[in-house]
Design a protein around this motif. Sequence first.
Motif, short mmCIF file in Angstrom:
data_model
loop_
_atom_site.label_atom_id
_atom_site.label_comp_id
_atom_site.label_asym_id
_atom_site.label_seq_id
_atom_site.Cartn_x
_atom_site.Cartn_y
_atom_site.Cartn_z
N LEU A 99 0.83 -1.20 0.00
CA LEU A 99 0.00 0.00 0.00
C LEU A 99 0.87 1.26 0.00
N LEU A 100 1.93 1.25 0.80
CA LEU A 100 2.81 2.42 0.89
C LEU A 100 3.48 2.73 -0.43
N ASN A 101 3.84 1.70 -1.19
CA ASN A 101 4.56 1.89 -2.45
C ASN A 101 3.64 2.05 -3.66
N SER A 102 2.34 2.05 -3.42
CA SER A 102 1.40 2.20 -4.55
C SER A 102 1.47 3.63 -5.11
N PRO A 103 1.22 3.80 -6.40
CA PRO A 103 1.22 5.15 -6.99
C PRO A 103 0.22 6.09 -6.32
N GLN A 104 -0.88 5.54 -5.85
CA GLN A 104 -1.90 6.37 -5.22
C GLN A 104 -1.38 7.02 -3.94
N VAL A 105 -0.68 6.24 -3.12
CA VAL A 105 -0.13 6.79 -1.89
C VAL A 105 1.03 7.73 -2.20
N ALA A 106 1.83 7.38 -3.21
CA ALA A 106 2.93 8.27 -3.61
C ALA A 106 2.39 9.64 -4.02
N GLU A 107 1.25 9.65 -4.70
CA GLU A 107 0.62 10.92 -5.07
C GLU A 107 0.01 11.60 -3.85
N LEU A 108 -0.52 10.78 -2.94
CA LEU A 108 -1.20 11.33 -1.77
C LEU A 108 -0.23 12.09 -0.86
N VAL A 109 0.96 11.54 -0.66
CA VAL A 109 1.89 12.17 0.28
C VAL A 109 2.42 13.50 -0.23
N GLU A 110 2.24 13.75 -1.53
CA GLU A 110 2.66 15.05 -2.08
C GLU A 110 1.68 16.16 -1.71
N ILE A 111 0.49 15.78 -1.27
CA ILE A 111 -0.51 16.77 -0.84
C ILE A 111 -0.30 17.04 0.64
N GLU A 112 -0.08 18.26 1.01
CA GLU A 112 0.33 18.60 2.37
C GLU A 112 -0.65 18.10 3.42
N GLN A 113 -1.95 18.24 3.16
CA GLN A 113 -2.92 17.86 4.18
C GLN A 113 -3.00 16.36 4.40
N PHE A 114 -2.49 15.57 3.48
CA PHE A 114 -2.50 14.11 3.61
C PHE A 114 -1.11 13.53 3.86
N TYR A 168 -0.52 11.01 6.69
CA TYR A 168 -1.00 9.64 6.55
C TYR A 168 0.03 8.78 5.83
N GLY A 169 0.81 9.39 4.96
CA GLY A 169 1.93 8.67 4.36
C GLY A 169 2.97 8.31 5.41
N ARG A 170 3.27 9.25 6.32
CA ARG A 170 4.20 8.97 7.40
C ARG A 170 3.64 7.91 8.35
N LEU A 171 2.31 7.92 8.53
CA LEU A 171 1.68 6.91 9.37
C LEU A 171 1.85 5.51 8.77
N LEU A 172 1.69 5.41 7.45
CA LEU A 172 1.91 4.13 6.78
C LEU A 172 3.36 3.67 6.92
N GLU A 173 4.29 4.61 6.82
CA GLU A 173 5.70 4.26 7.01
C GLU A 173 5.94 3.72 8.42
N LEU A 174 5.30 4.34 9.40
CA LEU A 174 5.45 3.88 10.78
C LEU A 174 4.98 2.44 10.92
N PHE A 175 3.81 2.12 10.38
CA PHE A 175 3.28 0.77 10.50
C PHE A 175 4.04 -0.23 9.63
#
Length: 311
Positions: free
Chosen positions: A104-119, A122-129
């Motif tokens: 999930l963390l390496n999916s293109p959708q999450v890669a795009e998501l973490v570029e949006i400041e408000q989200f 949640y990318g960092r949260l996925l990295e933690l888990f």
Amino acid sequence: MVRRAVARHIICQVRRRQAAKHRRLLGRRALSVCDAGIVACSSDSDSSYAATEPELATTAAAISALATAMAAARTDPRAAPQASIPEIIVRALEDESVYHFGRLLNSPQVAELVEIEQFAQYGRLLELFSFGVLNDYKTVAAQLPQLSPQQLNKLKHLTLVTLASNEKVLHYDRLIAELDCSSEQEMEDLVIESIYKNILMAKLDQKRRLVEVDFTVGRDVRKQDLPDIFAKLEAWSNTCEEALEKISADIETVNAEAAAKLDDSRNFTNTLQELRSNHVMAAAEGLPRSDSQYESSEYQREAQRVGADAS
């Protein structure tokens, strides 16, 4: 080459038996307390936790939902509330069947998501888990969303897996501190939960206050961890080669000993047949038996005396 192939076959058979033993252990559920105060637990699931179907299905569903929500947001921001995207990630983190988040963390959708400041959080949260432990969360808790009770419990399970991967014997005091438990009972409950979820196989020695680890699943791997993994695999490969050489040497020794024993047996048989032939010929001709290196001098003198008396 044949001996080397035999040696490899022996090692493969040993590995298969070990794997079968793990599968049998995973296929039983037991909770027993012996006189020494050891609690042994194992799960009743038939699956070894490599990549379970529920885990893959949940991850795929989350990726698909993220793709749909983000596509809708790009087309019409009002069609996809901002809360829907974080909820997708939160549901995946809380799902009881998912303990690996790298896909999930390496999916293109999450890669795009973490570029949006408000989200981004949640990318960092996925990295933690995916890679972190409970103490990592405590360090950066202010930069992450607050964890729900289900997420906090799962992070404790993942922390236990990391600790068990590094050490095979864990003391109660360390586990209580690392897992932020208020009592031994709470810590033991976490260990037993992890065993029933098939992410850990261990024994709780309540008398010595130790957790003895037999098996644990692997966690997601960072790219920077790959060199260390390759080094360990290389060391393991060298150990296997040394074992093969030792087995080959043992096979050669056993073959040499067997050949020597076979030669001794043949020599003994030939000598025995020769002695029998000499005795039969001597008896048929009425002559005293010929001297033999296998007869003692006393026996030979007695045979000569008997022959002289008879004549």
